[in-house]
Motif scaffolding. Structure first.
Motif, PDB file in Angstrom:
ATOM      1  N   ASN A  75       0.819  -1.214   0.000  1.00  0.00           N
ATOM      2  CA  ASN A  75       0.000   0.000   0.000  1.00  0.00           C
ATOM      3  C   ASN A  75       0.850   1.260   0.000  1.00  0.00           C
ATOM      4  O   ASN A  75       0.479   2.279  -0.593  1.00  0.00           O
ATOM      5  CB  ASN A  75      -0.941   0.003   1.208  1.00  0.00           C
ATOM      6  CG  ASN A  75      -2.022  -1.061   1.114  1.00  0.00           C
ATOM      7  OD1 ASN A  75      -2.380  -1.496   0.029  1.00  0.00           O
ATOM      8  ND2 ASN A  75      -2.531  -1.487   2.266  1.00  0.00           N
ATOM      9  N   GLU A  76       2.014   1.194   0.667  1.00  0.00           N
ATOM     10  CA  GLU A  76       2.896   2.361   0.763  1.00  0.00           C
ATOM     11  C   GLU A  76       3.913   2.415  -0.370  1.00  0.00           C
ATOM     12  O   GLU A  76       4.656   3.396  -0.493  1.00  0.00           O
ATOM     13  CB  GLU A  76       3.623   2.360   2.114  1.00  0.00           C
ATOM     14  CG  GLU A  76       2.705   2.447   3.326  1.00  0.00           C
ATOM     15  CD  GLU A  76       1.901   3.739   3.336  1.00  0.00           C
ATOM     16  OE1 GLU A  76       2.455   4.789   2.929  1.00  0.00           O
ATOM     17  OE2 GLU A  76       0.716   3.690   3.741  1.00  0.00           O
ATOM     18  N   GLY A  77       3.992   1.358  -1.175  1.00  0.00           N
ATOM     19  CA  GLY A  77       4.955   1.331  -2.285  1.00  0.00           C
ATOM     20  C   GLY A  77       6.389   1.215  -1.813  1.00  0.00           C
ATOM     21  O   GLY A  77       7.292   1.847  -2.373  1.00  0.00           O
ATOM     22  N   VAL A  78       6.628   0.377  -0.792  1.00  0.00           N
ATOM     23  CA  VAL A  78       7.952   0.275  -0.173  1.00  0.00           C
ATOM     24  C   VAL A  78       8.691  -0.965  -0.672  1.00  0.00           C
ATOM     25  O   VAL A  78       8.123  -2.069  -0.707  1.00  0.00           O
ATOM     26  CB  VAL A  78       7.818   0.215   1.364  1.00  0.00           C
ATOM     27  CG1 VAL A  78       9.182   0.012   2.019  1.00  0.00           C
ATOM     28  CG2 VAL A  78       7.161   1.490   1.889  1.00  0.00           C
ATOM     29  N   GLY A  79       9.965  -0.820  -1.027  1.00  0.00           N
ATOM     30  CA  GLY A  79      10.842  -1.954  -1.328  1.00  0.00           C
ATOM     31  C   GLY A  79      10.413  -2.780  -2.516  1.00  0.00           C
ATOM     32  O   GLY A  79       9.678  -2.334  -3.408  1.00  0.00           O
ATOM     33  N   GLY A  80      10.893  -4.035  -2.519  1.00  0.00           N
ATOM     34  CA  GLY A  80      10.573  -4.942  -3.611  1.00  0.00           C
ATOM     35  C   GLY A  80       9.090  -5.209  -3.734  1.00  0.00           C
ATOM     36  O   GLY A  80       8.551  -5.354  -4.839  1.00  0.00           O
TER      37      GLY A  80
END
Length: 391
Positions: A75-80
């Motif tokens: 949801n936050e667009g974090v990492g892989g």
């Protein structure tokens, strides 16, 4: 039947979670699914982003293992996970009706079990403490496009003229009653457990059980069970001790006819001898297969009397004398068991057809193969199962 290719998208929450994903992938591979997984597809120096793009784009289905951490990162667009989310979202945008992405819920404590982009999609709940084996069975049915509860075949209008080539009607007879009548014909006088340890005798009894017709336009009443379940659509005798059950080659070692109690509880237990390996595959994998499944098998095709690999069967072509040959409908799928193997045959409406019995059944059959349990133990477990609503 085509081999499905599956990519597993997940977050590295902990070593325990990575191991759970690894074991899920192993179980899928053992059941004929090609799995793309970072734990065995990525080596040192690999391009991780290229691996993600290829896996997500080229796989037939994507298993999205949802945890609190995975959902947050997505949801936050974090990492892989966030990178994969961008790829998945783009594909969902271009094909909103796709069912390519299967959410697999694993330890999600919030109300919304999936990332936002998968909201509203049906999912499988692998939450800790759930029934892993029944969920795995459901997942395998989905991946191979074989419904757990298949829609009945459209019947023929009672006002239409008779077609001599059409499948016959079972005329409302239940699968358990049909099986009971065939069982009585093949094993007359059997009460309790009766063993048939001469393979040719066992094969002759199976021929009586599977005399035509045993497939009808409304239903396929006789099924087999092992790690999963499947209806039986065809039966043939290959040799005095060998039968072909759909695409399974079974070299009969011994057979037990079980009539313990009510008619709807009757079933057949079969133990097989190892078949001669095709020579197409490395035998070094056999010990690990036995450790995971209790037995080892080979999937291959038969084309003009010669074996071809499962990959060639899937591709529809092989190489003969250096030339590519298109096999078309001449190739037949086969499964050969290269170690001892066992299975159950029963009606579709048998109490054995119970998701909650899947894991226990598999464990009991493996114990029987190892000589650690008797058939009486299995029969006792079946007698404890509830009757199906329409038996």
């Amino acid at each position: 039947m085509q081999t499905p290719t599956v990519f597993i998208s997940y977050s590295h929450d902990s070593d325990a979670h990575k191991e759970w994903v690894y074991q899920l992938a192993c179980r899928l591979v053992e059941n004929g699914v090609e799995v793309v997984l970072d734990q065995w597809n990525i080596q040192l120096g690999s391009n991780i982003f290229k691996f993600m793009e290829n896996g997500l784009t080229n796989s037939d289905r994507v298993l999205v293992v949802c945890t609190d951490n995975y959902n947050h990162k997505s949801n936050e667009g974090v990492g892989g996970v966030g990178y994969e989310k961008n790829i998945l979202t783009a594909e969902l945008f271009s094909s909103q009706d796709t069912n390519k992405f299967i959410p697999c819920i694993r330890d999600v404590s919030t109300k919304f079990k999936t990332p936002v982009y998968l909201g509203g999609r049906t999912y499988i709940d692998f939450t800790e403490g759930g029934n892993f084996d029944s969920n795995l069975t459901q997942l395998l049915h989905e991946l191979f496009a074989i419904p757990l509860k298949p829609k009945p075949i459209l019947g023929k209008s009672p006002f239409a003229p008779m077609d001599e080539d059409a499948l016959p009607s079972i005329r409302g007879e239940s699968s358990t009653m049909f099986f009971s009548n065939r069982f009585s014909s093949a094993f007359p006088g059997v009460r309790g457990i009766q063993w048939f340890r001469q393979p040719h005798d066992a094969v002759e009894r199976l021929q009586i059980l599977f005399r035509n017709p045993f497939v009808f336009h409304e239903s396929t009443p006789i099924w087999w069970w092992r790690d999963g379940n499947m209806y039986i659509n065809s039966f043939d005798v290959l040799a005095a001790d060998t039968v072909l059950l759909d695409h399974q080659e079974l070299v009969i070692d011994e057979l037990a006819a079980v009539n313990a109690g009510a008619y709807y509880r009757s079933f057949i237990y079969i133990k097989t001898k190892p078949s001669e390996p095709t020579g197409l595959y490395d035998p070094a994998s056999v010990p690990s297969e036995v450790e995971h499944c209790g037995y080892a098998r080979e999937e291959f095709g038969i084309f003009r009397g010669r074996p071809v690999t499962r990959a060639e069967y899937d591709d529809g072509s092989t190489v003969i004398d250096g030339k590519v040959v298109h096999m078309g409908r001449e190739v037949e799928l086969r499964v050969r068991y290269v170690t001892p193997y066992n299975l159950l045959i029963a009606p579709h409406g048998s109490p054995i057809n119970n998701d909650r019995f899947d894991q226990q059944r598999s464990e009991l059959l493996n114990s029987l193969l190892r000589g650690e349990a008797s058939l009486d133990t299995l029969v006792g477990a079946v007698l404890q199962l509830p009757k199906m609503s329409r038996a």
